[in-house]
Scaffold this active site. Structure first.
Site, PDB file in Angstrom:
ATOM      1  N   HIS A 199      -5.292  -5.013  -1.744  1.00  0.00           N
ATOM      2  CA  HIS A 199      -6.150  -4.799  -0.577  1.00  0.00           C
ATOM      3  C   HIS A 199      -7.293  -5.812  -0.530  1.00  0.00           C
ATOM      4  CE1 HIS A 199      -3.966  -0.983  -0.833  1.00  0.00           C
ATOM      5  NE2 HIS A 199      -4.301  -0.770   0.423  1.00  0.00           N
ATOM      6  N   GLU A 239      -2.040  -1.929  -8.295  1.00  0.00           N
ATOM      7  CA  GLU A 239      -3.259  -2.159  -7.527  1.00  0.00           C
ATOM      8  C   GLU A 239      -3.615  -0.866  -6.811  1.00  0.00           C
ATOM      9  OE1 GLU A 239      -3.753  -2.420  -3.879  1.00  0.00           O
ATOM     10  OE2 GLU A 239      -1.787  -1.496  -3.628  1.00  0.00           O
ATOM     11  N   SER A 268       0.834  -1.196   0.000  1.00  0.00           N
ATOM     12  CA  SER A 268       0.000   0.000   0.000  1.00  0.00           C
ATOM     13  C   SER A 268       0.879   1.260   0.000  1.00  0.00           C
ATOM     14  CB  SER A 268      -0.954  -0.030   1.203  1.00  0.00           C
ATOM     15  OG  SER A 268      -1.962   0.922   1.076  1.00  0.00           O
TER      16      SER A 268
END
Length: 295
Positions: free
Chosen positions: A269, A204, A110
């Site tokens: 995620h 992503e 992330s």
């Protein structure tokens, strides 16, 4: 360089380079990691009493990361969670001192994408784009693949996804780079960003609307960042709107690159997300939905 694998009895440092860590999830993470027959060193920012969107000040987070890396007992530095803030501390880290301390494993995902690029570039090390232990997505499947990647990397060299499907069929070999799209776009123009030349690009994101994904991809494309890329591997787009609209956007913007591209590889995620080594050489086969990390 590929850092040495982790061995029983080693020390893993848990750090919080971005957002604050909920106390209950911190304790759960420590419990899981301790079950791996290792010592867990918990950085001060992991348990800091923060009421904002950062776990602690930029200087405190940079010091936590630096101290963990310089600790001779530590063989892996693991981000507890993401959030926001990793970019803000990069210029406060003494990368020369970290290089002199020798190779260590770094893992997270992330927002931590920014730190991956910094470790790859400044230290010349492979890193692990992995689920993070102080999150609700760190389930048993995600935890086991991270453990294998740390302790038995040869057993984790073949990464497959039952949900993957080819958008542009083909095979390609290149260096694995990328991670979170928003962090890659916001890192343009910084010393660590580099480019995707000769790389298999992982992408992503989470909670980004389709037009924002469009904007970030367009920015990367217009900057030339994708020039020379070998392939694209698309992960999860959780809470980003209509999946079919995102799929069509990828075909519209990225298919013209003319390189193999696979859809919904299952990292990011989402539960059961695999750990993927950034900086490693790998081969993508879009038909089988497989990434083979080369020795």
């Amino acid at each position: 360089m590929r850092p040495p694998k982790i061995r029983p009895g080693d020390t893993i440092a848990l750090v919080a380079p971005a957002g604050p860590v909920p106390p209950d999830l911190a304790e759960k993470a420590i419990s899981v990691l301790s079950g791996w027959d290792i010592d867990v060193h918990v950085g001060p920012c992991v348990r800091a009493a923060s009421t904002g969107y950062l776990s602690a000040s930029d200087h405190a987070r940079a010091a936590e990361f630096t101290d963990a890396w310089l600790d001779p007992r530590v063989t892996c530095v693991l981000a507890a969670r993401g959030g926001y803030g990793s970019q803000r501390m990069l210029d406060l880290v003494d990368w020369t001192a970290l290089a002199e301390a020798g190779p260590k494993m770094f893992a997270g995902s992330s927002d931590v994408t920014a730190l991956h690029r910094a470790v790859n570039v400044h230290l010349g090390l492979e890193t692990l784009f992995s689920p993070m232990p102080a999150t609700t997505l760190f389930d048993t499947v995600a935890a086991e693949h991270l453990r294998l990647s740390l302790f038995e990397p040869d057993a984790a060299r073949t990464i497959t996804s039952p949900t993957a499907s080819p958008l542009v069929p083909g095979t390609a070999t290149g260096t694995l780079i990328g991670g979170n799209l928003a962090l890659l776009a916001s890192g343009l123009g910084t010393p660590e960003q580099g480019s995707a030349r000769d790389a298999i690009v992982l992408l992503e994101d989470v909670t980004e609307s389709v037009y924002r994904i469009d904007r970030m991809l367009t920015q990367l494309l217009r900057s030339g960042w994708f020039d020379g890329a070998k392939a694209v591997v698309l992960g999860s787009w959780e809470a980003c709107g209509d999946p079919e609209a995102i799929r069509e956007l990828m075909l519209d913007l990225l298919a013209p690159l003319g390189v193999p591209m696979v859809w919904e590889f299952g990292f990011g995620h989402v539960p059961a997300s695999p750990t993927i080594p950034l900086g490693a050489l790998a081969t993508l086969d879009t038909e089988t939905g497989t990434l083979l990390v080369l020795p």
